[in-house]
Motif scaffolding. Structure first.
Motif, mmCIF file in Angstrom:
data_model
loop_
_atom_site.group_PDB
_atom_site.id
_atom_site.type_symbol
_atom_site.label_atom_id
_atom_site.label_comp_id
_atom_site.label_asym_id
_atom_site.label_seq_id
_atom_site.Cartn_x
_atom_site.Cartn_y
_atom_site.Cartn_z
ATOM 1 N N ALA A 276 -9.988 1.033 -33.615
ATOM 2 C CA ALA A 276 -9.769 2.465 -33.467
ATOM 3 C C ALA A 276 -10.224 2.951 -32.099
ATOM 4 O O ALA A 276 -11.279 2.542 -31.599
ATOM 5 N N MET A 277 -9.413 3.822 -31.505
ATOM 6 C CA MET A 277 -9.800 4.554 -30.302
ATOM 7 C C MET A 277 -10.088 5.988 -30.726
ATOM 8 O O MET A 277 -9.188 6.706 -31.159
ATOM 9 N N ILE A 278 -11.366 6.385 -30.614
ATOM 10 C CA ILE A 278 -11.761 7.740 -31.009
ATOM 11 C C ILE A 278 -11.721 8.650 -29.792
ATOM 12 O O ILE A 278 -12.363 8.375 -28.772
ATOM 13 N N VAL A 279 -10.962 9.716 -29.905
ATOM 14 C CA VAL A 279 -10.859 10.715 -28.843
ATOM 15 C C VAL A 279 -11.708 11.919 -29.245
ATOM 16 O O VAL A 279 -11.406 12.599 -30.236
ATOM 17 N N LEU A 280 -12.789 12.154 -28.518
ATOM 18 C CA LEU A 280 -13.636 13.304 -28.797
ATOM 19 C C LEU A 280 -12.996 14.561 -28.206
ATOM 20 O O LEU A 280 -12.148 14.502 -27.299
ATOM 21 N N ALA A 281 -13.416 15.711 -28.703
ATOM 22 C CA ALA A 281 -12.757 16.972 -28.350
ATOM 23 C C ALA A 281 -12.867 17.309 -26.873
ATOM 24 O O ALA A 281 -12.030 18.058 -26.346
ATOM 25 N N ASP A 282 -13.884 16.777 -26.185
ATOM 26 C CA ASP A 282 -14.061 17.110 -24.768
ATOM 27 C C ASP A 282 -13.444 16.063 -23.841
ATOM 28 O O ASP A 282 -13.671 16.085 -22.632
ATOM 29 N N ALA A 283 -12.674 15.137 -24.381
ATOM 30 C CA ALA A 283 -12.061 14.085 -23.564
ATOM 31 C C ALA A 283 -10.902 14.640 -22.736
ATOM 32 O O ALA A 283 -10.346 15.708 -23.019
ATOM 33 N N ASP A 284 -10.524 13.876 -21.717
ATOM 34 C CA ASP A 284 -9.370 14.205 -20.884
ATOM 35 C C ASP A 284 -8.113 13.704 -21.613
ATOM 36 O O ASP A 284 -7.814 12.508 -21.598
ATOM 37 N N PHE A 285 -7.363 14.593 -22.229
ATOM 38 C CA PHE A 285 -6.244 14.187 -23.073
ATOM 39 C C PHE A 285 -5.130 13.518 -22.279
ATOM 40 O O PHE A 285 -4.443 12.620 -22.790
ATOM 41 N N ASP A 286 -4.914 13.936 -21.051
ATOM 42 C CA ASP A 286 -3.878 13.302 -20.235
ATOM 43 C C ASP A 286 -4.237 11.845 -19.944
ATOM 44 O O ASP A 286 -3.388 10.951 -20.031
ATOM 45 N N MET A 287 -5.492 11.615 -19.593
ATOM 46 C CA MET A 287 -5.939 10.244 -19.335
ATOM 47 C C MET A 287 -5.879 9.412 -20.610
ATOM 48 O O MET A 287 -5.443 8.253 -20.595
ATOM 49 N N ILE A 288 -6.292 10.006 -21.717
ATOM 50 C CA ILE A 288 -6.268 9.300 -23.000
ATOM 51 C C ILE A 288 -4.846 8.897 -23.365
ATOM 52 O O ILE A 288 -4.588 7.779 -23.822
ATOM 53 N N ALA A 289 -3.905 9.793 -23.155
ATOM 54 C CA ALA A 289 -2.511 9.508 -23.502
ATOM 55 C C ALA A 289 -2.000 8.299 -22.729
ATOM 56 O O ALA A 289 -1.330 7.424 -23.292
ATOM 57 N N MET A 290 -2.323 8.239 -21.449
ATOM 58 C CA MET A 290 -1.886 7.109 -20.645
ATOM 59 C C MET A 290 -2.549 5.816 -21.121
ATOM 60 O O MET A 290 -1.872 4.793 -21.310
ATOM 61 N N ILE A 306 -6.644 -5.004 -29.532
ATOM 62 C CA ILE A 306 -5.948 -3.794 -29.089
ATOM 63 C C ILE A 306 -6.249 -2.634 -30.039
ATOM 64 O O ILE A 306 -6.238 -2.793 -31.258
ATOM 65 N N THR A 307 -6.507 -1.466 -29.468
ATOM 66 C CA THR A 307 -6.769 -0.289 -30.291
ATOM 67 C C THR A 307 -5.443 0.277 -30.790
ATOM 68 O O THR A 307 -4.717 0.953 -30.075
ATOM 69 N N SER A 308 -5.147 -0.011 -32.045
ATOM 70 C CA SER A 308 -3.855 0.369 -32.640
ATOM 71 C C SER A 308 -3.959 1.612 -33.511
ATOM 72 O O SER A 308 -2.945 2.081 -34.036
ATOM 73 N N ARG A 309 -5.181 2.127 -33.676
ATOM 74 C CA ARG A 309 -5.368 3.411 -34.369
ATOM 75 C C ARG A 309 -5.932 4.410 -33.353
ATOM 76 O O ARG A 309 -6.958 4.140 -32.729
ATOM 77 N N LEU A 310 -5.273 5.558 -33.197
ATOM 78 C CA LEU A 310 -5.740 6.600 -32.288
ATOM 79 C C LEU A 310 -6.249 7.763 -33.125
ATOM 80 O O LEU A 310 -5.473 8.462 -33.782
#
Length: 497
Positions: A276-290, A306-310
């Motif tokens: 799992a790749m955990i995206v916290l609320a203060d992360a850079d969403f554009d960078m995360i998407a890439m 490979i992180t197959s769960r976002l």
């Protein structure tokens, strides 16, 4: 056909590489009694033929490894092992470009992947263990004690565990072979290496280099390829094998554990993952998407770590999905030999059918197919695929896909994100992204996996132990821990006079 796809490889490219492929048994390159085809996954055409080893040849390889271990100086001569590992490293580097072309054609790994974990980085594993061995002591002094009126001096020595059966998977055959072979040889073990049925030519190329360009003594390294499961079963049950190390599916790992238990062999398993790749609320969403898009497409998603769960904050789910979909649309896929290609094919038609069936079932179960989900011919290509609104308990969120399929799962708060990340039979890898690094590290510490990347940090290196929790395996590869897997401890005591 997607606009990012480039033309296929030239017909027959690299096919001649397989012409002289032979098994390595007892220091001799030998032909198989029969052969089987290895298919180029980028074209679906036969690339070459590999020897299909028999159970008898597997037994001969174990016997050769047993003789080399029991009757030669290899296990005790650390200086010889250092010299041979250094020599192997030089030979691999000298023949790197030949190995690169075979790897691209046999595995479908894009050229860019071979400049990383597909080839170049794994070569450094050999040098790492040569350096580690050179400065390592295999003796620990425990000092003296008083017992029953006498003084006793005690110490512990480490020695090679014996004959190793090393069985590898198809996705990164160079990495997997060298991550087993180098530490086993450094420890003083002898090895029977069995390559994956789908990518035999890479492993056989390694066998040829060892036999023809190194001074590794006969029988110390033996290399087999086979189309079926009989040879692998023979290795895991052979009484002459002391250690089994396997990389592959968890289902096969369970079978190997059961088979090896009959002779109580030491077993090291590097198995599946559903990281799992955990995206916290203060992360850079554009960078995360890439990062999320290009990670899931790396080698067409054929990587156990490979992180197959976002996992994304529920309130930002749609915005992040939109960004990831846009990134996936720009992933260049096609001919893996071309330098501009980022994603190649899946390994086989069978694997592509499995991936496609899982995507279809996910949609039937309620997930939304945002993009992808298409087969592309010729070859075994599958378009980068994004599923949103995925139920964390559904098949697509629980089972390893081994394809370019990313499942986006919304969470309510950090505790919920941690719960979802740990809601898995696997525990191999993972990632956490957030602007507050201290907070991201705190979340990462709560995830039960063997490796964690924080804000894009790279843990993959020869000195870093790799392995998983739960059903992702037993033991660790690489690093000092990887050497320990192939050593036994022996305690000594003498009376001080």
């Amino acid at each position: 056909m997607g606009s990012q796809r480039h033309g296929g490889p030239e017909p027959g490219a690299s096919a001649g590489e397989a012409g002289g492929a032979r098994l390595l048994i007892g220091g001799r390159l030998v032909a198989g009694e029969r052969t089987y085809p290895s298919v180029n996954p980028a074209t679906g055409e036969i690339l070459g033929h590999a020897p299909d080893a028999t159970v008898a040849q597997a037994g001969a390889a174990v016997d050769a490894a047993r003789r080399a271990f029991d009757t030669t100086a290899w296990p005790a001569d650390a200086a010889l092992r250092v010299r041979c590992l250094e020599q192997l490293y030089r030979v691999l580097v000298e023949h790197k470009e030949e190995l690169r072309e075979v790897t691209i054609a046999d595995t479908g790994a894009p050229r860019i992947v071979t400049h990383g974990a597909g080839l170049d980085e794994p070569l450094e594993i050999v040098r790492y263990y040569a350096d580690l061995l050179r400065g390592r002591s295999f003796t620990e002094d425990l000092g003296e004690i008083e017992s029953r009126g006498r003084r006793h001096r005690r110490w512990v020595e480490q020695e090679a565990a014996g004959v190793v059966a090393a069985i590898t998977a198809y996705n990164y055959p160079n990495q997997l072979a060298l991550a087993k072979l180098a530490p086993a040889l450094a420890a003083g073990c002898t090895v029977v290496l069995k390559g994956a049925p789908d990518t035999p030519l890479v492993t056989l190329a390694l066998a040829g280099l060892i036999a023809e360009h190194t001074d590794i003594p006969p029988g110390v390294v033996n290399v087999l390829t086979s189309a079926g499961a009989a040879v692998g079963k023979a290795l895991t049950t052979h009484p002459g094998v002391d250690v089994v190390t396997f990389t592959g599916s968890t289902a096969t790992g369970r079978q190997i554990m059961a088979a090896a238990s009959e002779t109580v062999k030491r077993v090291f398993l590097e198995l599946g993952g559903k990281s799992a790749m955990i995206v916290l609320a203060d992360a850079d969403f554009d960078m995360i998407a890439m990062m999320a898009a290009f990670t899931i497409c790396s080698h067409a998603g054929q990587g156990c770590a490979i992180t197959s769960r976002l996992l994304v904050p529920r309130g930002h789910h749609d915005a992040i999905v939109e960004r990831v979909a846009a990134q996936l649309a720009g992933v260049p896929y096609g001919d893996p030999a071309k330098p501009e290609t980022y994603m190649g094919p899946l390994i086989s038609e069978r694997q592509r059918d499995k991936v496609d069936a899982m995507v279809r079932r996910a949609v039937e179960a309620g997930a939304k197919l945002v993009t992808g989900g298409e087969k592309v011919d010729p070859g075994f290509f599958y378009t980068p695929t994004l599923l949103s609104g995925v139920d964390p308990d559904s098949e697509i969120a629980q089972e390893e896909v081994f394809g370019p399929v990313l499942a986006v799962i919304p969470y309510d708060d950090e505790d919920d994100a941690v719960r979802i990340a740990n809601n898995s039979a696997y525990g191999l890898s993972g990632a956490v992204h957030g602007a507050d690094e201290e907070r991201a590290v705190a979340v990462a510490r709560r995830i039960r996996t063997g490796t964690l990347s924080i804000n894009g940090g790279s843990y993959f290196a020869p000195d870093v132990p790799f392995g998983g929790f739960k059903q992702s395996g037993i033991g660790r590869e690489m690093g000092a821990a990887g050497l320990e897997e192939f050593l036994e401890r022996k305690a000594f005591a003498t009376v001080v006079t």
